[in-house]
Design an enzyme around this catalytic site. Structure first.
Site, short mmCIF file in Angstrom:
data_model
loop_
_atom_site.label_atom_id
_atom_site.label_comp_id
_atom_site.label_asym_id
_atom_site.label_seq_id
_atom_site.Cartn_x
_atom_site.Cartn_y
_atom_site.Cartn_z
N HIS A 53 39.38 54.89 40.08
CA HIS A 53 39.87 55.36 38.85
C HIS A 53 41.40 55.81 39.43
CE1 HIS A 53 40.32 55.10 35.16
NE2 HIS A 53 38.71 55.27 34.72
N ASP B 97 41.60 32.25 35.03
CA ASP B 97 41.00 30.78 35.26
C ASP B 97 41.71 31.46 36.82
OD1 ASP B 97 40.84 28.91 36.06
OD2 ASP B 97 41.90 27.82 34.36
#
Length: 434
Positions: A154, A368
């Protein structure tokens, strides 16, 4: 289902990082972040016949395109230097794990599966040199379906940063690097580290088992919720979902403690596009704040409308404050104060604290790699009580992934609002190692 690691390697940028890019200073906002890892999973069903050669080809394409993408996102392949508060962009690489699952992806998507599998799809330990900042695990099912897990430190960046990265990686895998643009790496110049900030995060609740549950709010259910909050015509889908879930958490907390305790709501808010500063939407790093609101609810009015008003007003006030910010120092101080406040509330034993993280609006269902868009997107398991909101695959809906203790789980699922307005899809155990 059994999961076995087949290989583990470091993927490096396809060309070396230039010498003048070898050091990326952290911003003050980066330094405030928890040093742990967070991330998400993308689930792709098999498209017809999938032979071994096809899987090997996909793995090769994923590795090659990742290597090319890291040329532009070069800090991801570096290592965090805590003493100097910077990323050494040394091209050591991103950890890439190939794992096999002896089961069918359809079983997982239906929720009809071993309870802790979701956690194991992204939990292989960091076992290569120097704690990689990013870990990618590609899980291959017997049917040929894939679950791609991505976890990142993070301190490196927020969900907006990682969403930009994985979208870019998928684009490279599908069409090459022609469409990529370099991220904005200058947040540290606007928010420099002072070096005096001591960040102590509250410890995780050791020994507590959390179950992560997926509750699906359809677009029709969200329309019904908005009608119930008719006085707030501008309320968003995220606000009504947060309000409803807070209503449920308050009812549970009241039943447990025998009284109505103050409600503290902590919500993350992406600051890109919300401040009057020259920061583009593709800014790399952490640029978000925690919106914290403490609400003393009226025991005679615990309606959905009351919770919507509390959530909406707090967010509106915070957005107005940040919209008025015109210098980096003021913005930095506001983020620091809100982070400190949220950490203090997280340790409170006297308030009912609910934490939300919304990823709605990020184009996760457009990821995709060349074999179609994902059938499901989820966050990775975290052994803390928290609510993650993600756009559903069906248009207009929201998936709420909620981490609940095993004590809270049956009470939550039996709540009338939850039963009426959502579909429950599976439950997965988040195991704390502390």
């Amino acid at each position: 289902m059994k999961i076995e690691a087949q290989s583990k390697k470091l993927i490096k940028p396809s060309t070396p990082t230039l010498s003048h890019h070898r050091k990326l200073n952290l911003s003050c906002i980066d330094e405030l972040q928890h040093p742990g890892y967070a991330g998400f999973l993308f689930y792709y069903q098999a498209d017809g016949e999938n032979h071994e050669d096809d899987i090997l080809q996909r793995l090769r394409l994923l590795e090659e395109s990742l290597s090319e993408t890291l040329v532009i996102f070069y800090p991801l392949a570096g290592r965090y230097v805590e003493e100097g508060l910077f990323i050494d962009c040394n091209d050591q690489g991103v950890e890439f794990v190939h794992a096999r699952v002896n089961g069918q992806l359809d079983d997982l998507l239906r929720g009809d599966v071993d309870a802790d599998l979701l956690g194991r799809l992204s939990e292989f330990p960091l076992g290569l040199a120097g704690n990689p900042l990013v870990v990618i695990q590609v899980n291959v099912f017997e049917c040929g379906g894939l679950v791609i897990s991505l976890r990142s430190c993070h301190k490196l960046g927020d969900m907006s940063t990682m969403a930009t990265f994985i979208n870019s990686w998928a684009t490279v895998c599908r069409t090459g690097t022609n469409e990529l643009t370099s991220p904005y790496f200058e947040l540290s110049s606007l928010f420099p580290v002072k070096g005096s900030e001591v960040t102590r995060w509250p410890p995780l609740r050791g020994g507590v088992k959390f179950a992560m549950n997926r509750f699906v709010f359809s677009s029709m259910a969200l329309s019904r919720l908005k009608l119930a909050a008719a006085k707030h015509a501008q309320v968003s889908r995220v606000e009504v979902v947060c309000a409803l879930l807070c209503k449920v958490f308050v009812a549970m907390d009241r039943a447990k403690h025998g009284r109505l305790r103050p409600l503290v709501v902590c919500q993350s808010m992406n600051l890109r596009g919300k401040v009057n500063l020259p920061i583009p939407t593709n800014a790399f790093g952490n640029f978000y704040t925690m919106v914290v609101g403490r609400h003393t609810m009226d025991q005679d009015d615990l309606s959905l409308e009351a919770f919507v008003k509390a959530i909406h007003d707090t967010l509106a006030i915070t957005k107005a404050r940040y919209a008025a910010v015109a210098d980096g120092k003021s913005c930095m101080n506001m983020v620091r104060d809100s982070t400190r406040e949220s950490k203090e509330w997280a340790q409170s034993e006297e308030e009912n604290v609910v934490t939300f993280s919304s990823w709605c609006g990020f184009p996760f269902y457009d990821i995709d790699f060349g074999w179609g868009k994902p059938d499901l997107v989820s966050n990775t398991c975290m052994p803390v009580r928290m609510v993650f909101l993600i756009d559903s695959k069906s248009e207009g809906g929201i998936d709420a992934w909620i981490n609940l203790s095993q004590e809270e789980k049956p009470l939550f699922e039996q709540d009338l609002d939850i039963v009426t307005l959502t579909n429950l899809h599976g439950s997965y155990v988040c195991r704390s190692k502390h």
